[in-house]
Design a protein around this motif. Structure first.
Motif, PDB file in Angstrom:
ATOM      1  N   PRO A 156       0.843  -1.204   0.000  1.00 40.47           N
ATOM      2  CA  PRO A 156       0.000   0.000   0.000  1.00 40.47           C
ATOM      3  C   PRO A 156       0.870   1.243   0.000  1.00 40.47           C
ATOM      4  O   PRO A 156       1.781   1.386   0.822  1.00 40.47           O
ATOM      5  CB  PRO A 156      -0.797  -0.133   1.299  1.00 40.47           C
ATOM      6  CG  PRO A 156      -0.739  -1.578   1.662  1.00 40.47           C
ATOM      7  CD  PRO A 156       0.584  -2.066   1.164  1.00 40.47           C
ATOM      8  N   LEU A 157       0.604   2.144  -0.913  1.00 40.32           N
ATOM      9  CA  LEU A 157       1.438   3.329  -1.070  1.00 40.32           C
ATOM     10  C   LEU A 157       1.438   4.185   0.199  1.00 40.32           C
ATOM     11  O   LEU A 157       2.446   4.816   0.526  1.00 40.32           O
ATOM     12  CB  LEU A 157       0.950   4.148  -2.264  1.00 40.32           C
ATOM     13  CG  LEU A 157       1.908   5.198  -2.821  1.00 40.32           C
ATOM     14  CD1 LEU A 157       3.246   4.581  -3.184  1.00 40.32           C
ATOM     15  CD2 LEU A 157       1.284   5.877  -4.032  1.00 40.32           C
ATOM     16  N   ARG A 158       0.347   4.179   0.921  1.00 41.12           N
ATOM     17  CA  ARG A 158       0.279   4.991   2.137  1.00 41.12           C
ATOM     18  C   ARG A 158       1.288   4.539   3.189  1.00 41.12           C
ATOM     19  O   ARG A 158       1.647   5.300   4.096  1.00 41.12           O
ATOM     20  CB  ARG A 158      -1.133   4.934   2.724  1.00 41.12           C
ATOM     21  CG  ARG A 158      -1.549   3.558   3.231  1.00 41.12           C
ATOM     22  CD  ARG A 158      -2.942   3.546   3.829  1.00 41.12           C
ATOM     23  NE  ARG A 158      -3.314   2.211   4.308  1.00 41.12           N
ATOM     24  CZ  ARG A 158      -3.837   1.266   3.557  1.00 41.12           C
ATOM     25  NH1 ARG A 158      -4.078   1.519   2.278  1.00 41.12           N
ATOM     26  NH2 ARG A 158      -4.133   0.082   4.068  1.00 41.12           N
ATOM     27  N   ASP A 159       1.749   3.280   3.097  1.00 39.86           N
ATOM     28  CA  ASP A 159       2.678   2.740   4.079  1.00 39.86           C
ATOM     29  C   ASP A 159       4.137   2.917   3.693  1.00 39.86           C
ATOM     30  O   ASP A 159       5.032   2.770   4.536  1.00 39.86           O
ATOM     31  CB  ASP A 159       2.417   1.244   4.296  1.00 39.86           C
ATOM     32  CG  ASP A 159       1.045   0.966   4.890  1.00 39.86           C
ATOM     33  OD1 ASP A 159       0.477   1.886   5.515  1.00 39.86           O
ATOM     34  OD2 ASP A 159       0.560  -0.166   4.719  1.00 39.86           O
ATOM     35  N   VAL A 160       4.396   3.168   2.406  1.00 41.01           N
ATOM     36  CA  VAL A 160       5.777   3.199   1.912  1.00 41.01           C
ATOM     37  C   VAL A 160       6.346   4.604   2.048  1.00 41.01           C
ATOM     38  O   VAL A 160       5.839   5.550   1.451  1.00 41.01           O
ATOM     39  CB  VAL A 160       5.855   2.729   0.451  1.00 41.01           C
ATOM     40  CG1 VAL A 160       7.303   2.724  -0.019  1.00 41.01           C
ATOM     41  CG2 VAL A 160       5.248   1.337   0.293  1.00 41.01           C
ATOM     42  N   ARG A 161       7.405   4.717   2.832  1.00 39.95           N
ATOM     43  CA  ARG A 161       8.051   6.013   3.028  1.00 39.95           C
ATOM     44  C   ARG A 161       9.207   6.218   2.066  1.00 39.95           C
ATOM     45  O   ARG A 161       9.369   7.283   1.485  1.00 39.95           O
ATOM     46  CB  ARG A 161       8.549   6.134   4.468  1.00 39.95           C
ATOM     47  CG  ARG A 161       7.437   6.136   5.517  1.00 39.95           C
ATOM     48  CD  ARG A 161       8.005   6.022   6.919  1.00 39.95           C
ATOM     49  NE  ARG A 161       9.096   6.964   7.147  1.00 39.95           N
ATOM     50  CZ  ARG A 161       9.883   6.923   8.216  1.00 39.95           C
ATOM     51  NH1 ARG A 161       9.742   5.977   9.123  1.00 39.95           N
ATOM     52  NH2 ARG A 161      10.847   7.824   8.374  1.00 39.95           N
ATOM     53  N   ARG A 162      10.027   5.196   1.958  1.00 38.36           N
ATOM     54  CA  ARG A 162      11.241   5.272   1.148  1.00 38.36           C
ATOM     55  C   ARG A 162      11.518   3.902   0.549  1.00 38.36           C
ATOM     56  O   ARG A 162      11.014   2.892   1.037  1.00 38.36           O
ATOM     57  CB  ARG A 162      12.447   5.693   2.000  1.00 38.36           C
ATOM     58  CG  ARG A 162      12.290   7.017   2.706  1.00 38.36           C
ATOM     59  CD  ARG A 162      13.445   7.270   3.674  1.00 38.36           C
ATOM     60  NE  ARG A 162      13.492   6.298   4.750  1.00 38.36           N
ATOM     61  CZ  ARG A 162      14.410   6.298   5.724  1.00 38.36           C
ATOM     62  NH1 ARG A 162      15.357   7.202   5.731  1.00 38.36           N
ATOM     63  NH2 ARG A 162      14.381   5.378   6.677  1.00 38.36           N
ATOM     64  N   ALA A 163      12.360   3.892  -0.481  1.00 37.67           N
ATOM     65  CA  ALA A 163      12.769   2.626  -1.083  1.00 37.67           C
ATOM     66  C   ALA A 163      14.126   2.821  -1.747  1.00 37.67           C
ATOM     67  O   ALA A 163      14.542   3.955  -2.031  1.00 37.67           O
ATOM     68  CB  ALA A 163      11.737   2.144  -2.105  1.00 37.67           C
ATOM     69  N   ALA A 164      14.815   1.721  -1.979  1.00 35.92           N
ATOM     70  CA  ALA A 164      16.086   1.770  -2.692  1.00 35.92           C
ATOM     71  C   ALA A 164      16.228   0.545  -3.567  1.00 35.92           C
ATOM     72  O   ALA A 164      15.866  -0.570  -3.165  1.00 35.92           O
ATOM     73  CB  ALA A 164      17.255   1.860  -1.715  1.00 35.92           C
ATOM     74  N   LEU A 165      16.747   0.738  -4.767  1.00 31.00           N
ATOM     75  CA  LEU A 165      17.046  -0.331  -5.712  1.00 31.00           C
ATOM     76  C   LEU A 165      18.559  -0.403  -5.819  1.00 31.00           C
ATOM     77  O   LEU A 165      19.208   0.587  -6.222  1.00 31.00           O
ATOM     78  CB  LEU A 165      16.421  -0.054  -7.081  1.00 31.00           C
ATOM     79  CG  LEU A 165      14.889  -0.037  -7.187  1.00 31.00           C
ATOM     80  CD1 LEU A 165      14.294   1.240  -6.599  1.00 31.00           C
ATOM     81  CD2 LEU A 165      14.466  -0.146  -8.652  1.00 31.00           C
ATOM     82  N   LEU A 166      19.155  -1.548  -5.468  1.00 32.08           N
ATOM     83  CA  LEU A 166      20.601  -1.655  -5.316  1.00 32.08           C
ATOM     84  C   LEU A 166      21.146  -2.880  -6.042  1.00 32.08           C
ATOM     85  O   LEU A 166      20.609  -3.982  -5.903  1.00 32.08           O
ATOM     86  CB  LEU A 166      20.964  -1.781  -3.834  1.00 32.08           C
ATOM     87  CG  LEU A 166      20.393  -0.716  -2.885  1.00 32.08           C
ATOM     88  CD1 LEU A 166      20.585  -1.159  -1.441  1.00 32.08           C
ATOM     89  CD2 LEU A 166      21.057   0.619  -3.123  1.00 32.08           C
ATOM     90  N   THR A 167      22.235  -2.697  -6.789  1.00 32.12           N
ATOM     91  CA  THR A 167      22.944  -3.852  -7.314  1.00 32.12           C
ATOM     92  C   THR A 167      23.841  -4.416  -6.215  1.00 32.12           C
ATOM     93  O   THR A 167      24.111  -3.762  -5.200  1.00 32.12           O
ATOM     94  CB  THR A 167      23.793  -3.477  -8.537  1.00 32.12           C
ATOM     95  OG1 THR A 167      24.814  -2.540  -8.149  1.00 32.12           O
ATOM     96  CG2 THR A 167      22.930  -2.861  -9.636  1.00 32.12           C
ATOM     97  N   ASP A 168      24.345  -5.640  -6.428  1.00 30.97           N
ATOM     98  CA  ASP A 168      25.129  -6.260  -5.352  1.00 30.97           C
ATOM     99  C   ASP A 168      26.457  -5.551  -5.112  1.00 30.97           C
ATOM    100  O   ASP A 168      27.059  -5.712  -4.048  1.00 30.97           O
ATOM    101  CB  ASP A 168      25.321  -7.754  -5.604  1.00 30.97           C
ATOM    102  CG  ASP A 168      26.133  -8.077  -6.845  1.00 30.97           C
ATOM    103  OD1 ASP A 168      26.353  -7.182  -7.689  1.00 30.97           O
ATOM    104  OD2 ASP A 168      26.548  -9.239  -6.988  1.00 30.97           O
ATOM    105  N   GLY A 169      26.899  -4.751  -6.073  1.00 33.19           N
ATOM    106  CA  GLY A 169      28.090  -3.947  -5.835  1.00 33.19           C
ATOM    107  C   GLY A 169      27.853  -2.827  -4.842  1.00 33.19           C
ATOM    108  O   GLY A 169      28.795  -2.358  -4.192  1.00 33.19           O
ATOM    109  N   ALA A 170      26.605  -2.409  -4.694  1.00 31.66           N
ATOM    110  CA  ALA A 170      26.257  -1.337  -3.759  1.00 31.66           C
ATOM    111  C   ALA A 170      25.794  -1.860  -2.409  1.00 31.66           C
ATOM    112  O   ALA A 170      25.728  -1.097  -1.449  1.00 31.66           O
ATOM    113  CB  ALA A 170      25.172  -0.437  -4.361  1.00 31.66           C
TER     114      ALA A 170
END
Length: 231
Positions: A156-170
């Motif tokens: 639910p969008l109301r619950d999502v504050r932040r997100a990150a998409l990371l490769t395994d190098g990061a």
């Protein structure tokens, strides 16, 4: 609205960056091409960076069609990218270009996500950070059926504050080096940005150039981080 900032850094000057980021209003994708020795035959005349870039942009376009779920969007993108080889490449070759995939999309009042292989999605839902990875699943290559192995879901969008998409190098700082946890990783992204996170990884790698403290097959890997804020 989802606001995205991102950074990517080449692991070695001897080989091209095989990570790729694509973003549009309400969607982001991060891909990490499967590395193999530079002199190994792949059956593809275009090369891995070409493949990763084509697949990323096609996946982003497919995700903007809210009528199909992320797995269907990935299958469509794989099919279209296979066709883009134009019959010039051996797509059945065992080392044909392949990639990990992590994607996030805002649709109506939900955030849809997809993770394939060992890239990572971090989701902050009401202050609780969850790391999602699909290590052990297949790599996206030329067979659209691999999309069925992806980890998918919605929040639910109301619950999502932040997100990150990371490769395994990061993600090395947290999942390999043990110098950070996932909430700390998101905090670095929020407070200092993706460039700072990648520089922390590089500092740790430089402190252990021969892999004695943290054994690894690459001294430095391509590293990419896309940070998403919901405003």
């Amino acid at each position: 609205m989802m606001r995205v900032t991102w950074a990517t850094d080449q692991g070695s000057p001897a080989r091209p960056n095989e990570d790729f980021v694509a973003t549009a209003l309400g969607a982001a994708v991060v891909l990490d091409g499967m590395s193999i020795p530079m002199d190994l035959e792949t059956g593809c005349v275009h090369g891995r960076p070409w493949y990763v870039g084509r697949l990323a942009t096609r996946l982003l376009a497919a995700l903007l069609d809210h009528g199909q779920d992320p797995a269907a969007a990935l299958a469509q993108a794989i099919t279209e990218t296979a066709a883009a080889h134009g019959g010039r490449c051996d797509l059945a070759h065992p080392w044909t270009p392949a990639t990990t995939v992590v994607a996030l999309r805002v649709r109506d009042e939900v955030a849809d996500y997809l993770v394939l292989s060992d890239s990572t999605l971090l989701l902050d839902q009401g202050g609780e950070v969850t790391a999602l990875t699909a290590e052990g699943s297949g790599f996206a290559a030329a067979d659209p059926r691999v999309a069925g192995q992806a980890l998918t879901g919605s929040a639910p969008l109301r619950d999502v504050r932040r997100a990150a998409l990371l490769t395994d190098g990061a993600t090395r700082l947290a999942d390999r080096f043990g110098l950070a946890d996932w909430p700390g990783t998101l905090a670095t992204l929020a407070e200092r940005g993706p460039v700072a996170l990648i520089e922390q990884v590089r500092e740790a790698e430089r402190s252990d150039p021969h892999g004695q403290r943290w054994p690894r097959n690459k001294r430095h890997d391509d590293a990419t981080a896309a940070y998403c804020e919901f405003v």
